[in-house]
Enzyme design. Structure first.
Site, PDB file in Angstrom:
ATOM      1  N   ASN A 104     -31.438 -12.165   2.174  1.00 47.65           N
ATOM      2  CA  ASN A 104     -32.359 -11.159   0.977  1.00 47.65           C
ATOM      3  C   ASN A 104     -32.925 -10.682   1.255  1.00 47.65           C
ATOM      4  O   ASN A 104     -33.648 -11.856   1.703  1.00 47.65           O
ATOM      5  CB  ASN A 104     -32.017 -12.052  -0.265  1.00 47.65           C
ATOM      6  CG  ASN A 104     -30.230 -11.802  -0.633  1.00 47.65           C
ATOM      7  OD1 ASN A 104     -29.553 -11.107  -0.466  1.00 47.65           O
ATOM      8  ND2 ASN A 104     -28.961 -13.108  -1.865  1.00 47.65           N
ATOM      9  N   CYS A 134     -22.655  -9.119   1.088  1.00 48.96           N
ATOM     10  CA  CYS A 134     -22.730  -9.774   0.456  1.00 48.96           C
ATOM     11  C   CYS A 134     -21.492 -11.359  -0.699  1.00 48.96           C
ATOM     12  O   CYS A 134     -21.137 -10.446   0.154  1.00 48.96           O
ATOM     13  CB  CYS A 134     -23.662  -8.608  -0.700  1.00 48.96           C
ATOM     14  SG  CYS A 134     -23.621 -10.020  -2.484  1.00 48.96           S
ATOM     15  N   TYR A 188     -26.631  -7.762 -11.149  1.00 49.65           N
ATOM     16  CA  TYR A 188     -27.698  -8.145 -11.369  1.00 49.65           C
ATOM     17  C   TYR A 188     -28.247  -6.383 -12.032  1.00 49.65           C
ATOM     18  O   TYR A 188     -29.445  -6.450 -12.539  1.00 49.65           O
ATOM     19  CB  TYR A 188     -28.274  -7.908  -9.659  1.00 49.65           C
ATOM     20  CG  TYR A 188     -27.743  -9.209  -9.014  1.00 49.65           C
ATOM     21  CD1 TYR A 188     -29.530  -9.461  -8.440  1.00 49.65           C
ATOM     22  CD2 TYR A 188     -26.994  -9.017  -8.540  1.00 49.65           C
ATOM     23  CE1 TYR A 188     -29.046 -10.828  -8.666  1.00 49.65           C
ATOM     24  CE2 TYR A 188     -27.031 -10.644  -8.061  1.00 49.65           C
ATOM     25  CZ  TYR A 188     -28.100 -10.917  -7.534  1.00 49.65           C
ATOM     26  OH  TYR A 188     -28.296 -12.344  -6.703  1.00 49.65           O
ATOM     27  N   ARG A 228     -40.090 -18.750  -2.858  1.00 50.19           N
ATOM     28  CA  ARG A 228     -39.264 -18.194  -3.727  1.00 50.19           C
ATOM     29  C   ARG A 228     -39.927 -18.651  -5.292  1.00 50.19           C
ATOM     30  O   ARG A 228     -39.525 -18.245  -6.421  1.00 50.19           O
ATOM     31  CB  ARG A 228     -37.321 -19.100  -4.030  1.00 50.19           C
ATOM     32  CG  ARG A 228     -37.204 -18.539  -4.405  1.00 50.19           C
ATOM     33  CD  ARG A 228     -34.808 -19.087  -4.904  1.00 50.19           C
ATOM     34  NE  ARG A 228     -34.846 -18.774  -6.393  1.00 50.19           N
ATOM     35  CZ  ARG A 228     -33.583 -18.899  -6.257  1.00 50.19           C
ATOM     36  NH1 ARG A 228     -32.470 -19.326  -4.960  1.00 50.19           N
ATOM     37  NH2 ARG A 228     -32.547 -18.150  -7.176  1.00 50.19           N
TER      38      ARG A 228
END
Length: 435
Positions: free
Chosen positions: A152, A173, A253, A98
């Site tokens: 995800n 989610c 987002y 990540r």
């Protein structure tokens, strides 16, 4: 689904710091969802965390006095065999991967985020082949099981499973349940008195109806200048004039798309000050696992809510309860489009309200899709479908098309640089691209 006395549940990625939350959910909902066996499964690199979190899970169950057996295993097939529900909460490449997803794009003046943009693309490329492999085991060992996917990027992963396997899969989610909890607090009313309608994709949705006690509150929310940012997204202000005319309350987002310059500036500043979000999460996780080691701890610690995924297990347990008990309530899920959004393919995964029955979720028609949302939904879905194809085939030229078609990537030149650097960094997790 058929009602059985005593359910077997497998949690893939059982060594996750979120596991105590789902265990708490099973304990609280035991009357409706009689779990007999809870299998926490992980891989060798996650063994240490699995043992710590698994022992805490056992202490939580012991304190509850419920007849739930907790099993810890590195044998995925043993955990999957005969399961009624399987949840996935995996991170292929762990937090180290990540870090690069976030860091490398920033170095080239592009948003670096774990589920959106080039970082999200790499996460999908690492994750989809592993999950499709897990699906082969599910098809063989528990073909009637429901796979509830939190991993995800949930929308892309769910679409890949629905298109490339026969497993009954639903993507989840925590954003929808998070919004409802916030509205419940804001308007001081139970969640059952709130109706929200979602339109779009996972991490790219607009809420086009917000009704509280039967009253339309959408415009009030859009006109409210307070900032509603999630814990894992920096708090930049929306432009009030823009928001007022948007026609839907935006997912946080969407800030990456609507105010890319500000968000990028914040990311680069934050990177220089505290490292990437992955570094921050790593520190929170290390603290959590220190707490989990305490043999006197028998409950989910409060600090877990500092992670960005608060309420995700509540969403999971809600969904299992509704599938098992044929509750026919409305939940916001990632499912195949059918003809709900007429400008997307039928097998595209979308995030919309669904009626949850024992046979599975039935997507509910949306009352309206604001014109100004369609272009972005379509563009991001095109990138997602190309990414899924690249993940399944290991085809670099398709991967380049996917990278270049993402709205946050400014040019083909930058797309090529990002793709080469990011594939190289992920080499051990992406063998298909290095044949």
């Amino acid at each position: 689904m058929e009602k059985r006395e005593g359910l077997k549940i497998a949690v893939i990625g059982g060594g996750s710091s979120y596991t105590p939350e789902i265990v708490e959910g099973f304990i609280q909902r035991y009357e409706q969802l009689p779990v007999r066996e809870l299998w926490l499964v992980d891989i060798e690199q996650g063994r240490h965390k699995l043992e710590i979190v698994g022992e805490l899970a056992k202490r939580m169950v012991a304190k509850s006095g419920l007849p739930i057996q907790v099993f810890l295993t590195l044998d995925r097939r043993e955990a999957i065999a005969g399961a009624d529900f399987i949840t996935t909460q995996m991170r292929v490449g762990l937090l180290e991967a990540r870090k690069w997803d976030e860091h490398i794009p920033n170095q080239h003046g592009v948003i670096g985020q774990e589920t959106t943009g080039p970082g999200g693309m790499m996460k999908a490329l690492r994750t989809i082949p592993v999950l499709l492999d897990i699906c082969k085991d599910i098809e063989e060992l528990s073909p009637d099981a429901w796979l509830l996917n939190f991993t995800n990027p949930a929308g892309m992963v769910t679409e890949a499973i629905n298109r490339h396997s026969n497993v009954k899969s639903i993507g989840l989610c925590n954003a929808p349940i998070g919004l409802q909890k916030r509205l419940s607090e804001q308007y001081n009313t139970p969640i059952d008195n709130i109706y929200t309608e979602f339109v779009g994709l996972n991490h790219l949705h607009w809420v086009t109806r917000i009704e509280v006690d039967g009253e339309d509150k959408l415009q009030e929310m859009l006109d409210n200048r307070e900032d509603y940012s999630a814990k894992n997204v920096p708090p930049s202000e929306w432009d009030p004039e823009f928001l007022s005319g948007l026609g839907g309350y935006p997912s946080y987002y969407l800030k990456y798309f609507y105010m890319t310059d500000v968000m990028l500036e914040e990311q680069v500043e934050s990177l220089n000050a505290n490292g990437t979000r992955a570094d921050v999460v790593k520190r929170v996780e290390d603290e959590l696992f220190e707490l989990y080691k305490d043999l006197n701890l028998q409950d989910k610690p409060k600090q877990l809510e500092q992670r960005g995924g608060a309420y995700y297990s509540e969403a999971a347990v809600n969904l299992m309860d509704s599938l098992y008990n044929d509750k026919r309530d409305v939940q916001t899920l990632n499912v195949s489009n059918g003809n709900i959004l007429d400008f997307l393919p039928a097998d595209a995964s979308i995030e919309v309200n669904c009626l949850v029955t024992s046979k599975g979720p039935i997507p509910v028609s949306v009352t309206r899709v604001p014109e100004q949302t369609k272009g972005l939904i379509h563009a991001v879905k095109t990138y997602e479908r190309l990414t899924i194809e690249a993940a399944v085939t290991g085809d670099r030229s398709i991967a380049l098309q996917a990278m270049a078609s993402h709205p946050l990537v400014p040019s083909v030149k930058v797309a090529k640089i990002l793709l080469d650097e990011m594939l190289e960094c992920n080499k051990q997790y992406l063998p298909a691209f290095f044949k």
